[in-house]
Scaffold this motif. Structure first.
Motif, short mmCIF file in Angstrom:
data_model
loop_
_atom_site.label_atom_id
_atom_site.label_comp_id
_atom_site.label_asym_id
_atom_site.label_seq_id
_atom_site.Cartn_x
_atom_site.Cartn_y
_atom_site.Cartn_z
N ARG A 168 1.42 -4.97 11.03
CA ARG A 168 2.81 -4.73 11.42
C ARG A 168 2.97 -3.42 12.19
NH1 ARG A 168 3.04 -6.87 6.16
NH2 ARG A 168 4.07 -8.91 6.08
N GLY A 169 2.02 -3.17 13.06
CA GLY A 169 2.13 -2.01 13.93
C GLY A 169 1.77 -0.69 13.30
N ARG A 170 1.24 -0.70 12.07
CA ARG A 170 0.86 0.55 11.41
C ARG A 170 -0.55 0.44 10.87
NH1 ARG A 170 6.19 2.44 7.87
NH2 ARG A 170 7.69 2.43 9.60
N GLU A 171 -1.30 1.51 11.05
CA GLU A 171 -2.66 1.54 10.52
C GLU A 171 -2.63 2.00 9.07
OE1 GLU A 171 -6.73 2.64 12.59
OE2 GLU A 171 -5.69 4.45 11.92
N THR A 172 -3.44 1.36 8.26
CA THR A 172 -3.46 1.69 6.84
C THR A 172 -4.87 1.56 6.31
OG1 THR A 172 -2.57 1.09 4.67
CG2 THR A 172 -2.97 -0.70 6.20
N LEU A 173 -5.12 2.25 5.21
CA LEU A 173 -6.38 2.06 4.50
C LEU A 173 -6.36 0.71 3.80
CD1 LEU A 173 -7.11 5.52 2.82
CD2 LEU A 173 -8.43 4.43 4.63
N ALA A 174 -7.54 0.15 3.57
CA ALA A 174 -7.62 -1.14 2.89
C ALA A 174 -8.86 -1.19 2.02
CB ALA A 174 -7.65 -2.28 3.90
N MET A 175 -8.75 -1.90 0.93
CA MET A 175 -9.88 -2.13 0.03
C MET A 175 -10.14 -3.62 -0.03
SD MET A 175 -10.30 -1.28 -4.06
CE MET A 175 -9.21 -2.63 -4.56
N LEU A 180 -3.98 0.25 1.01
CA LEU A 180 -3.99 1.46 0.21
C LEU A 180 -3.11 2.53 0.85
CD1 LEU A 180 -7.84 1.82 -0.50
CD2 LEU A 180 -6.13 0.68 -1.93
N LEU A 181 -2.52 3.35 0.00
CA LEU A 181 -1.79 4.50 0.50
C LEU A 181 -2.78 5.57 0.93
CD1 LEU A 181 1.00 4.75 -2.25
CD2 LEU A 181 1.17 3.67 -0.01
N TRP A 182 -2.40 6.36 1.91
CA TRP A 182 -3.25 7.46 2.33
C TRP A 182 -3.25 8.53 1.23
CZ3 TRP A 182 -6.12 6.67 6.57
CH2 TRP A 182 -5.69 5.73 7.49
N PRO A 183 -4.33 9.28 1.13
CA PRO A 183 -4.40 10.29 0.06
C PRO A 183 -3.23 11.27 0.07
CG PRO A 183 -6.56 9.98 1.04
CD PRO A 183 -5.61 9.18 1.86
N ASP A 184 -2.71 11.63 1.25
CA ASP A 184 -1.60 12.59 1.27
C ASP A 184 -0.27 11.96 0.89
OD1 ASP A 184 -1.16 11.02 3.45
OD2 ASP A 184 -1.14 12.64 4.94
N GLN A 185 -0.27 10.65 0.62
CA GLN A 185 0.95 9.99 0.16
C GLN A 185 1.04 9.95 -1.37
OE1 GLN A 185 0.28 6.28 2.53
NE2 GLN A 185 2.33 6.64 3.33
N GLU A 205 -13.90 4.42 -8.28
CA GLU A 205 -13.59 5.56 -7.42
C GLU A 205 -12.21 5.43 -6.77
OE1 GLU A 205 -16.60 6.68 -4.66
OE2 GLU A 205 -18.25 6.04 -5.97
N ILE A 206 -11.61 4.26 -6.85
CA ILE A 206 -10.30 4.03 -6.24
C ILE A 206 -9.22 4.26 -7.29
CG2 ILE A 206 -8.84 2.41 -4.99
CD1 ILE A 206 -11.36 3.30 -3.52
N ASP A 207 -8.34 5.21 -7.03
CA ASP A 207 -7.23 5.49 -7.94
C ASP A 207 -6.21 4.36 -7.84
OD1 ASP A 207 -5.03 6.49 -9.33
OD2 ASP A 207 -5.44 8.55 -8.71
N PRO A 208 -5.84 3.74 -8.97
CA PRO A 208 -4.83 2.66 -8.92
C PRO A 208 -3.53 3.08 -8.26
CG PRO A 208 -5.90 2.70 -11.06
CD PRO A 208 -6.37 3.92 -10.33
N LEU A 209 -3.24 4.39 -8.23
CA LEU A 209 -2.03 4.85 -7.57
C LEU A 209 -2.02 4.49 -6.08
CD1 LEU A 209 -1.34 8.41 -9.04
CD2 LEU A 209 0.17 6.43 -9.12
N GLN A 210 -3.20 4.33 -5.48
CA GLN A 210 -3.28 4.05 -4.06
C GLN A 210 -3.03 2.59 -3.73
OE1 GLN A 210 -7.14 6.63 -3.31
NE2 GLN A 210 -6.10 6.23 -1.37
N LEU A 211 -3.15 1.70 -4.72
CA LEU A 211 -3.01 0.26 -4.46
C LEU A 211 -1.58 -0.06 -4.02
CD1 LEU A 211 -5.02 -1.23 -7.45
CD2 LEU A 211 -5.81 -0.82 -5.12
N ASP A 212 -1.46 -0.81 -2.92
CA ASP A 212 -0.14 -1.16 -2.40
C ASP A 212 0.06 -2.67 -2.47
OD1 ASP A 212 2.34 -0.89 -1.30
OD2 ASP A 212 1.67 -0.42 0.72
#
Length: 353
Positions: free
Chosen positions: A146-153, A166-171, A102-109
């Motif tokens: 580093r002072g920013r909230e992000t999604l994580a897997m 992970l990148l946010w969906p709107d990114q 269900e996780i799109d590889p595009l979101q992996l950071d």
């Protein structure tokens, strides 16, 4: 490895103290420094104030936010940020468990290893890791780094817990206008492509290396020694050309089956049937075997010469005998073929007497 972030994993009422380590190393990649071409000295980057043109020391550099479409910059202090609600500042808060697909590889950071922080964290850490492996799930949550909230897997990997930011969906940008439309792929082209995919076999990660980095290192070494760097081989660089896709796929399959890629010998390639060029090649290979090779041509000529000195009956008999010998001796050696004309001559003498 040195820990870069200490926090905890939280799901339900379970809290697991963890340490975070970088899972990747990009220092081995090629990087260049900017220099002054005149004297080769490195160029320094200085922070210059756009208002007075003066250099600004690091202790006077602060933060600011420029709203989209606005020229104004709003100063933001660390005290302002500290008052903002950020429950994920020191906690990876798990929201749900989902299938990896269900996780799109595009979101992996970026990737980070998570290790237990203290003896009390060992048991819940191992329990979460085993549960992820056994249930074949990954955890999705939010964390502030580093002072920013992000999604994580979070997933189990090689006996440890691995966290991917992970990148946010709107990114994620849409692919509209990128892919071609109304392209027809023929069935034989699809089969050839799948055959080539199967023939390439598995990939050995140990064989992967950075060819460009090695070339740069050789170039630097040659320049340090005062030598002339070797000119690159431009003959292997393919130019722009129009190709027959089917023919290119067929050649690729033949190249792989012939040992063009290590490990391809174990692959199974389905033979192709029903193609005109294939039948012509088969006929071209079969025709010489039916008519005879160079040795059989010599035997036929010898039979004709022998028959020239005999009557009609002798010519028919001799020709038949030669044909039978040619049929049974197609795979004979050159030595046997060389003896055939002598027997024909003996048969001629016998008929003449």
């Amino acid at each position: 490895m040195r820990s870069i972030w200490n926090g905890s994993i939280s799901f339900g009422l379970v809290t697991i103290p963890v340490k975070t380590y970088s899972a990747t190393d990009r220092t081995s990649s090629v990087s260049f420094v900017r220099i002054h071409e005149k004297d080769g000295a490195p160029i320094q980057y200085r922070k210059i104030c756009e208002l007075d043109g003066q250099e600004v020391p690091n202790e006077e550099v602060g933060k600011g936010y420029q709203p989209p479409g606005d020229d104004a910059v709003v100063p933001i202090t660390d005290e302002d940020l500290s008052r903002l609600p950020m429950p994920t500042a020191k906690t990876l808060s798990i929201l749900s468990f989902v299938d990896p697909g269900e996780i799109d590889p595009l979101q992996l950071d970026k990737a980070y290893y998570l290790g237990p922080n203290g003896a009390s964290a060992t048991k819940p850490y191992a329990l979460l890791r085993e549960a992820l492996e056994h249930h074949a799930k990954v955890a999705i949550g939010k964390v502030a780094l580093r002072g920013r909230e992000t999604l994580a897997m979070l997933r189990a990997h090689d006996g440890a817990l691995l966290m991917h930011t992970l990148l946010w969906p709107d990114q994620i940008r849409s692919a509209d206008g990128v892919a071609p439309e109304a392209v027809t792929v023929r069935e034989n082209e699809m089969k050839l492509a799948e055959t080539l995919m199967d023939a390439l076999g598995e990939l050995d990660p140990a064989e992967l290396h950075d060819d460009y980095r090695e070339a740069v290192e050789e170039l630097v070494a040659a320049k340090q020694e005062g030598g002339t760097p070797a000119a690159p081989d431009a003959s292997a660089a393919p130019g722009a050309q129009v190709i027959d896709l089917t023919a290119a796929l067929e050649r690729s399959v033949r190249a792989v089956r012939g040992g063009g890629r290590e490990g391809a010998g174990d692959a199974s390639v389905t033979p192709l049937r029903g193609r005109g060029p294939t039948r012509k090649k088969a006929a071209a290979k079969t025709a010489p075997r039916a008519k005879g090779d160079g040795g059989q041509t010599g035997r036929t000529s010898a039979a004709k010469k022998a028959a020239a000195g005999t009557g009609g009956a002798g010519k028919k008999t001799t020709g038949k005998g030669t044909a039978e010998k040619a049929a049974t001796g197609r795979s004979a050696t050159g030595k046997t073929a060389a003896k055939k004309p002598s027997r024909a001559k003996r048969a001629t003498k016998s008929s003449a007497s």
